[in-house]
Scaffold this active site. Sequence first.
Site: not given
Length: 367
Positions: A103, A175, A199
Amino acid sequence: MTNRMHNFNAGPAALPAEVLRKAAAELEDYNGTGMSIMEHSHRGESYETVHYEAIATAKRLLGISDAYDILLLQGGASLQFAMVPYNLLAQGKKANYILTGSWSEKAKKEADHLGETYSGASGKDNHYSRVPDFDTIRTDATDAYIHLTSNNTIYGTAWQDFTRVSEWEAPVIADMSSDIFSRPLPVENFDLIYAGAQKNIGPSGVTLVIISKTLLEKTAAIAGDVPAILRYRTHAEKTSLYNTPPTFAVYMLKNTLQWIEANGGLQAMDARNREKAGRLYDAIDESDGFYRGHAHPSSRSNMNVTFTLPTEELTERFLEGAKNKGFSGLNGHRSVGGCRASIYNAVPLESCEALRDFMVAFQKKHQ
């Protein structure tokens, strides 16, 4: 409800049962209005109350001061990969991306389209099995910003502490899609935090952004030619109501944050998540190598536990057996292989204990 799976999916992921029941009870008639929250105008009082309660609860949980704005956006973390450099990567500056997994690589790649970047540290050489030691990370006061990914879902690694990021002189961007609201967080050490909700804090469709007002002011000189929808200032000035928000996702975000608050807040979530992860890491560590954790012990995530078995055949048997026992989402990412148990806030301790017991029994049968 008795037929719930043990949900270990990486995202979209498990939601608290209480939050799901509340949504079910209010689905057709929200708060006596005779309409679902999905049917209400985002300009009306009923939705606006939900909207601002979500923001207020997030601020309380994280102890966010008035020096920051909270934005409720769309597009997930992937859109933030572009919005961050669009708003912050000025010509003649370089953005610094600390690479700890897929990511962060994707975030850097998106910024590469818009300006100059470099990597102040990377864990790629060790197959992203650990987060780089803080003292090895190269930064510069002239960096446009320094970007990190706090938790790495694919590899099962995480930053253990954020105290020293306050030493960096450039703006710090994070992030935190997969671990925000799972533990206490020194928000004041960051200039911008973004997180897809799917999440820990709700369903997919809404993205939480925390941005300092000081940084927000700096974006004015950089993002002047950027389309309005991609400017942070646009959304801050309109309190995230510039365009139609994902109203049901915000409603679920609000309810999930209030569930966290009602269940002891971030200290309680942290203790519970450590206990859950401990059950699974103990099963790995006590298996004499039958299960091998991908993450180095110093970088282990409490959100995503990754491990491999001795052979591909055993892995397939393990996953098939787990599915038959009511476990969902244990396949590892294709880039790592093996297995992954994502144990976000809403995954109960009982599910982790059931998986631990299955791991022990499977090893005894197949070792």
